[in-house]
Design a protein around this motif. Sequence first.
Motif, PDB file in Angstrom:
ATOM      1  N   ASP A   1      48.221  41.278  37.242  1.00  0.00           N
ATOM      2  CA  ASP A   1      47.020  40.585  36.667  1.00  0.00           C
ATOM      3  C   ASP A   1      46.027  39.939  37.974  1.00  0.00           C
ATOM      4  N   ARG A   2      46.616  39.183  38.508  1.00  0.00           N
ATOM      5  CA  ARG A   2      45.902  38.662  39.829  1.00  0.00           C
ATOM      6  C   ARG A   2      45.419  39.491  40.833  1.00  0.00           C
ATOM      7  N   GLY A   3      46.180  40.662  41.348  1.00  0.00           N
ATOM      8  CA  GLY A   3      45.624  41.631  42.104  1.00  0.00           C
ATOM      9  C   GLY A   3      44.504  42.401  41.361  1.00  0.00           C
ATOM     10  N   ALA A   4      44.687  42.697  40.079  1.00  0.00           N
ATOM     11  CA  ALA A   4      43.630  43.452  39.190  1.00  0.00           C
ATOM     12  C   ALA A   4      42.147  42.624  39.368  1.00  0.00           C
ATOM     13  N   LEU A   5      42.411  41.463  39.033  1.00  0.00           N
ATOM     14  CA  LEU A   5      41.132  40.418  39.423  1.00  0.00           C
ATOM     15  C   LEU A   5      40.517  40.406  40.711  1.00  0.00           C
ATOM     16  N   ILE A   6      41.458  40.402  41.752  1.00  0.00           N
ATOM     17  CA  ILE A   6      40.717  40.292  43.019  1.00  0.00           C
ATOM     18  C   ILE A   6      40.133  41.771  43.420  1.00  0.00           C
ATOM     19  N   VAL A   7      41.031  42.650  43.094  1.00  0.00           N
ATOM     20  CA  VAL A   7      40.305  44.049  43.166  1.00  0.00           C
ATOM     21  C   VAL A   7      38.996  44.143  42.502  1.00  0.00           C
ATOM     22  N   ARG A   8      38.832  43.696  41.473  1.00  0.00           N
ATOM     23  CA  ARG A   8      37.663  43.850  40.466  1.00  0.00           C
ATOM     24  C   ARG A   8      36.633  42.882  41.324  1.00  0.00           C
ATOM     25  N   ILE A   9      37.040  41.908  41.911  1.00  0.00           N
ATOM     26  CA  ILE A   9      36.015  40.838  42.556  1.00  0.00           C
ATOM     27  C   ILE A   9      35.647  41.689  43.881  1.00  0.00           C
ATOM     28  N   LEU A  10      36.456  42.303  44.435  1.00  0.00           N
ATOM     29  CA  LEU A  10      36.132  43.224  45.535  1.00  0.00           C
ATOM     30  C   LEU A  10      35.062  44.372  45.188  1.00  0.00           C
ATOM     31  N   ARG A  11      35.420  44.857  44.228  1.00  0.00           N
ATOM     32  CA  ARG A  11      34.351  46.135  43.875  1.00  0.00           C
ATOM     33  C   ARG A  11      33.199  45.534  43.501  1.00  0.00           C
TER      34      ARG A  11
ATOM     35  N   VAL B   1      47.163  37.122  46.003  1.00  0.00           N
ATOM     36  CA  VAL B   1      47.933  37.153  44.880  1.00  0.00           C
ATOM     37  C   VAL B   1      49.189  36.362  44.814  1.00  0.00           C
ATOM     38  N   SER B   2      49.958  36.113  45.962  1.00  0.00           N
ATOM     39  CA  SER B   2      51.254  35.487  45.964  1.00  0.00           C
ATOM     40  C   SER B   2      50.791  33.782  46.028  1.00  0.00           C
ATOM     41  N   MET B   3      49.703  33.376  46.098  1.00  0.00           N
ATOM     42  CA  MET B   3      49.590  32.180  46.246  1.00  0.00           C
ATOM     43  C   MET B   3      49.799  31.261  45.098  1.00  0.00           C
ATOM     44  N   ARG B   4      50.365  29.999  45.215  1.00  0.00           N
ATOM     45  CA  ARG B   4      50.586  28.911  44.228  1.00  0.00           C
ATOM     46  C   ARG B   4      49.340  28.894  43.286  1.00  0.00           C
ATOM     47  N   ASP B   5      49.674  28.482  42.038  1.00  0.00           N
ATOM     48  CA  ASP B   5      48.477  28.519  41.133  1.00  0.00           C
ATOM     49  C   ASP B   5      47.293  27.628  41.544  1.00  0.00           C
TER      50      ASP B   5
END
Length: 104
Positions: free
Chosen positions: A23-33, A69-73
Amino acid sequence: MATTLITEIQQAQTRLPFLGRADRGALIVRILRELKAHRREALGNVAGECCVWIDTLIASVSSTISEIVSMRDAEFNRILSEFEKLMATLDDISHTKKRPKTIH
């Protein structure tokens, strides 16, 4: 489109403890897009040397997605907060450019 992304970022922040890596990765990819779209659409006619900041940001985020995406909350939340501010600013700039200028 940025408004929808801002809402997604805000929702992710409220659900942060429940977001998995995917989920985190998908959000970051969406931000990148969205950043790439802004670079292409709003800054496409701007000289490259004037866009180094966004090109550098895109390259940096692209190359560090797994670390982000591996960062702490708390750290991930700070990243999301900064992206939220950036997206809002870019959205405001884009809308300002599209508004017709009124002569008084």
